[in-house]
Scaffold this motif. Sequence first.
Motif, PDB file in Angstrom:
ATOM      1  N   ARG A  18     -18.495 -35.064 -24.298  1.00 15.37           N
ATOM      2  CA  ARG A  18     -18.610 -36.494 -24.592  1.00 15.37           C
ATOM      3  C   ARG A  18     -18.067 -37.203 -23.352  1.00 15.37           C
ATOM      4  N   ARG A  19     -18.873 -38.122 -22.829  1.00 15.37           N
ATOM      5  CA  ARG A  19     -18.494 -38.764 -21.573  1.00 15.37           C
ATOM      6  C   ARG A  19     -18.334 -40.272 -21.754  1.00 15.37           C
ATOM      7  N   SER A  20     -17.361 -40.823 -21.030  1.00 16.98           N
ATOM      8  CA  SER A  20     -17.092 -42.254 -21.065  1.00 16.98           C
ATOM      9  C   SER A  20     -16.902 -42.735 -19.632  1.00 16.98           C
ATOM     10  N   PHE A  21     -17.642 -43.770 -19.259  1.00 17.10           N
ATOM     11  CA  PHE A  21     -17.559 -44.335 -17.921  1.00 17.10           C
ATOM     12  C   PHE A  21     -17.041 -45.763 -18.042  1.00 17.10           C
ATOM     13  N   PRO A  22     -15.738 -45.993 -17.806  1.00 16.75           N
ATOM     14  CA  PRO A  22     -15.151 -47.324 -18.014  1.00 16.75           C
ATOM     15  C   PRO A  22     -15.859 -48.445 -17.258  1.00 16.75           C
ATOM     16  N   PRO A  25     -20.543 -48.760 -19.010  1.00 23.17           N
ATOM     17  CA  PRO A  25     -20.693 -48.330 -20.403  1.00 23.17           C
ATOM     18  C   PRO A  25     -22.117 -47.898 -20.765  1.00 23.17           C
ATOM     19  N   ARG A  27     -23.761 -45.756 -19.355  1.00 24.67           N
ATOM     20  CA  ARG A  27     -23.831 -44.308 -19.109  1.00 24.67           C
ATOM     21  C   ARG A  27     -23.041 -43.493 -20.130  1.00 24.67           C
ATOM     22  N   ASP A  28     -22.272 -44.146 -20.999  1.00 22.74           N
ATOM     23  CA  ASP A  28     -21.495 -43.431 -22.023  1.00 22.74           C
ATOM     24  C   ASP A  28     -22.426 -42.609 -22.914  1.00 22.74           C
ATOM     25  N   THR A  30     -23.306 -38.297 -24.462  1.00 22.37           N
ATOM     26  CA  THR A  30     -23.014 -36.863 -24.506  1.00 22.37           C
ATOM     27  C   THR A  30     -23.935 -36.107 -23.561  1.00 22.37           C
ATOM     28  N   THR A  59     -27.444 -41.126 -23.433  1.00 23.86           N
ATOM     29  CA  THR A  59     -26.632 -42.234 -22.937  1.00 23.86           C
ATOM     30  C   THR A  59     -26.855 -43.462 -23.810  1.00 23.86           C
TER      31      THR A  59
END
Length: 107
Positions: A18-22, A25, A27-28, A30, A59
Motif C-alpha cells: 500500500r503506497r502513499s505519496f504525500p 495523492p 498516485r496513492d 496499491t 492508483t
Amino acid sequence: MPWTARPLSASSASAHDRRSFPGAPARDGTLTEATIGASLQANARTRLFAAVPVSRDRTAAAHLGHTSQGLTLGWERGWSTGLVSTFSLSHRTDRYGAAFPGTALTR
C-alpha cells in the motif's frame, strides 16, 4: 565455478504494497507484483532461465494505474576464473486504466 543446483528448478515471488505519496495523492494506492520462473542447468557451467513477471498498480487517478506483463529469457555462464556472464532479453507490455487527462490517448 560449476553450479551444484538441480538440473531443472522453479521459483516464484510476490509482493503487495500500500503506497502513499504525500505530495501527489493521485498516485496513492496499491501495487501487487508476482513473478514465476524456471531454470535449466544445461551443463556444469551453463544455465538457461526464463521468468514471467506480472504487476497491477492501482492508483487514486485511473490514468496512472496500470497492469503489466512480461517475459525474460536468459543465459548464464560460470567461468573457471570465478566470473559469471549473463545475457538476457526482456519484453514487457503496460496497459493503463484510462486515457491521459486532456487527450483521448490511453497509454
